[in-house]
Design an enzyme around this catalytic site. Sequence first.
Site, PDB file in Angstrom:
ATOM      1  N   ARG A  15       0.783  -1.160   0.003  1.00 49.76           N
ATOM      2  CA  ARG A  15       0.063  -0.011  -0.015  1.00 49.76           C
ATOM      3  C   ARG A  15       0.719   1.076   0.106  1.00 49.76           C
ATOM      4  NH1 ARG A  15      -4.118  -0.637   4.654  1.00 49.76           N
ATOM      5  NH2 ARG A  15      -2.815  -2.114   5.271  1.00 49.76           N
ATOM      6  N   TYR A 103       7.833  -5.110  15.366  1.00 48.69           N
ATOM      7  CA  TYR A 103       7.565  -4.744  13.901  1.00 48.69           C
ATOM      8  C   TYR A 103       8.091  -3.733  13.524  1.00 48.69           C
ATOM      9  CZ  TYR A 103       4.187  -8.399  15.292  1.00 48.69           C
ATOM     10  OH  TYR A 103       3.762  -9.584  15.464  1.00 48.69           O
ATOM     11  N   ARG A 422      44.056  41.696  -5.543  1.00 50.90           N
ATOM     12  CA  ARG A 422      43.289  42.229  -6.445  1.00 50.90           C
ATOM     13  C   ARG A 422      43.954  43.350  -7.275  1.00 50.90           C
ATOM     14  NH1 ARG A 422      40.899  44.873  -1.434  1.00 50.90           N
ATOM     15  NH2 ARG A 422      41.952  47.129  -1.448  1.00 50.90           N
TER      16      ARG A 422
HETATM   17  C1  UD1 Z   1      -1.186  -8.840  12.516  1.00 49.85           C
HETATM   18  C2  UD1 Z   1      -1.866  -9.760  13.474  1.00 49.85           C
HETATM   19  C3  UD1 Z   1      -2.957  -9.021  14.084  1.00 49.85           C
HETATM   20  C4  UD1 Z   1      -2.733  -7.910  14.573  1.00 49.85           C
HETATM   21  C5  UD1 Z   1      -2.168  -6.962  13.560  1.00 49.85           C
HETATM   22  C6  UD1 Z   1      -1.672  -5.635  14.158  1.00 49.85           C
HETATM   23  C7  UD1 Z   1      -0.946 -12.244  12.844  1.00 49.85           C
HETATM   24  C8  UD1 Z   1      -1.580 -13.442  12.434  1.00 49.85           C
HETATM   25  N1  UD1 Z   1      -2.018 -11.139  12.815  1.00 49.85           N
HETATM   26  O1  UD1 Z   1      -2.153  -8.843  11.530  1.00 49.85           O
HETATM   27  O2  UD1 Z   1      -3.605 -10.101  14.910  1.00 49.85           O
HETATM   28  O3  UD1 Z   1      -4.049  -7.263  15.042  1.00 49.85           O
HETATM   29  O4  UD1 Z   1      -0.965  -7.617  12.873  1.00 49.85           O
HETATM   30  O5  UD1 Z   1      -0.868  -4.863  13.259  1.00 49.85           O
HETATM   31  O6  UD1 Z   1      -0.023 -11.931  13.099  1.00 49.85           O
HETATM   32  N2  UD1 Z   1       5.614  -9.892   8.319  1.00 49.85           N
HETATM   33  C9  UD1 Z   1       6.559 -10.540   7.936  1.00 49.85           C
HETATM   34  N3  UD1 Z   1       6.425 -11.566   7.199  1.00 49.85           N
HETATM   35  C10 UD1 Z   1       5.281 -12.270   6.939  1.00 49.85           C
HETATM   36  C11 UD1 Z   1       4.190 -11.623   7.400  1.00 49.85           C
HETATM   37  C12 UD1 Z   1       4.302 -10.643   7.987  1.00 49.85           C
HETATM   38  O7  UD1 Z   1       7.717 -10.045   8.313  1.00 49.85           O
HETATM   39  O8  UD1 Z   1       5.293 -13.394   6.579  1.00 49.85           O
HETATM   40  C13 UD1 Z   1       5.646  -8.614   8.989  1.00 49.85           C
HETATM   41  C14 UD1 Z   1       4.883  -7.538   8.146  1.00 49.85           C
HETATM   42  O9  UD1 Z   1       5.855  -6.780   7.316  1.00 49.85           O
HETATM   43  C15 UD1 Z   1       4.100  -6.654   8.936  1.00 49.85           C
HETATM   44  C16 UD1 Z   1       3.764  -7.377  10.281  1.00 49.85           C
HETATM   45  O10 UD1 Z   1       4.532  -8.521  10.109  1.00 49.85           O
HETATM   46  O11 UD1 Z   1       5.079  -5.708   9.673  1.00 49.85           O
HETATM   47  C17 UD1 Z   1       2.483  -7.811  10.513  1.00 49.85           C
HETATM   48  O12 UD1 Z   1       2.089  -8.621   9.484  1.00 49.85           O
HETATM   49  P1  UD1 Z   1       0.682  -8.124   8.540  1.00 49.85           P
HETATM   50  O13 UD1 Z   1       0.424  -9.060   7.392  1.00 49.85           O
HETATM   51  O14 UD1 Z   1       0.409  -6.698   8.549  1.00 49.85           O
HETATM   52  O15 UD1 Z   1      -0.493  -8.809   9.805  1.00 49.85           O
HETATM   53  P2  UD1 Z   1      -1.882  -8.153   9.788  1.00 49.85           P
HETATM   54  O16 UD1 Z   1      -2.819  -9.224   8.915  1.00 49.85           O
HETATM   55  O17 UD1 Z   1      -2.043  -6.792   9.993  1.00 49.85           O
END
Ligand code: UD1
Length: 447
Positions: A15, A103, A422
């Site tokens: 995004r 994060y 100068r």
């Molecule tokens: C996650 C949480 C959710 C919480 C929310 C808060 C899980 C399953 N869900 O959801 O409960 O309310 O964050 O914002 O944990 N990332 C990786 N590798 C991956 C997946 C994610 O590094 O394979 C990192 C992403 O870059 C991001 C963070 O982990 O910084 C969270 O991942 P995202 O996919 O945003 O999780 P949400 O669906 O928002």
Amino acid sequence: MNTATIILAAGQGSRMKSDLPKVLHKIGSAPMLWHTMQCAAQIEADQTIVVVGHGGAETSDAAHEYNEDAKIVWQKEQNGTGHAVLQAQDELKDFDGDVIVLYGDTPFVKPETLQKMLAARAQNSVVVLGFEAANPGGYGRLQMNGDSLEAIIEAKDCTPDQREITFCNSGVICAPAPLLFSLLADVGNDNANGEVYLTDIIAIARARDLPCTAIMCSEAETMGINSRQDLANGEAVFQQSARAAAMENGVTLSAPDTVHFAFDTHIGRDTIIEPNVVFGLAVTIESGATIRAFSHLEGCHVARECIVGPYARLRPGAELDLGAKVGNFVEIKAAQIEAGAKVNHLTYVGDARIGAGSNIGAGTIFCNYDGVNKHHTDIGERVFIGSNSALVAPVSIADDGFVATGSVVTADVPEGALAIARARMVIKPSLGKRMMDRLRAAKAAKK
Ligand code: UD1
Ligand code: MG
């Protein structure tokens, strides 16, 4: 007790619509990732492990720029937050302290909050950081039973009743390393996204009868950055708190909303910052200095009682000693301005030393660059440089030297000497008027 942090920073951040990895977008002039790393540093984490994936090479460089001891682990495919944490398992195989998962895109979590989580760990196997969401939307819901956290249910997997829960998961989780990986070993990917959810460890821990809880922080603290709009909002939040902290520490900001701080700006008490001042990274200002309006500073050090600006630019390596003055439309780069020296108007100083008590006249240019290399200019103490001079580096002007106005200085000036470089002025009596008369006559003849 030993603590390790795992910072997840592998996601694409689609995004943001950017070629730059999301966690390298800047808040307070520093990559978002540094804010999270700073929080880890403030709880004195023994290890910081950054999980990288999208743009991993750049992310890893940025992580090392902040902390050269940070460990990098790769998550080649983003199969979920649990899968991301599992990538750090090898690094932590001999570690039996607590792990906190943080994060890279959630930059405002406070070290005090992590300390509270670590304290709550004494009575609990797993501690989750939660917040009351104004709009719970896509957040994971925390299913509580009194103080006991029973499960985290991802929004997509919620029943209609569970969707009504407003106590939400920030994502930050704390558990001892061996337990964390043992719980993750039991997590599958049978969910709406087909991902390995870190959040599933709670229900698994409860099934093993292990106590889990959630502690609460404000929604602002767990603000995540997912879009350019979020980035702008995050910047505003950061600036707001940096301004408040500066004032709290005894700095006068006459128009706080117009002063922009960086992630690591240090300002001593009784310094006055006028409106529209911008601080880039690595600025230190000691007590009692004045930074006047519309100045831009980065990578510099300003000692006590200095006056900078209005409209001054201090670039990396500018070092101002006690009571030095840098005035309007003056640019200083990689130069030491010793105590009480003055560079007041319309001047460029690059790669130089200006000795104590010296005075650099208006419009002086330090010609430090020959088109290929940079050269040094050394100005001793109590030197006077006349206005509109050019000092062609490498060159030195020894103590008590004097350079006449409009000189182009290409050779060293000995101690106490006067240099005039100068053309000598000539006077031609009445020639001025005769020339004008001739020009006017020629113009009239044309008409
Ligand atoms: C996650 C949480 C959710 C919480 C929310 C808060 C899980 C399953 N869900 O959801 O409960 O309310 O964050 O914002 O944990 N990332 C990786 N590798 C991956 C997946 C994610 O590094 O394979 C990192 C992403 O870059 C991001 C963070 O982990 O910084 C969270 O991942 P995202 O996919 O945003 O999780 P949400 O669906 O928002
Ligand atoms: Mg998210």
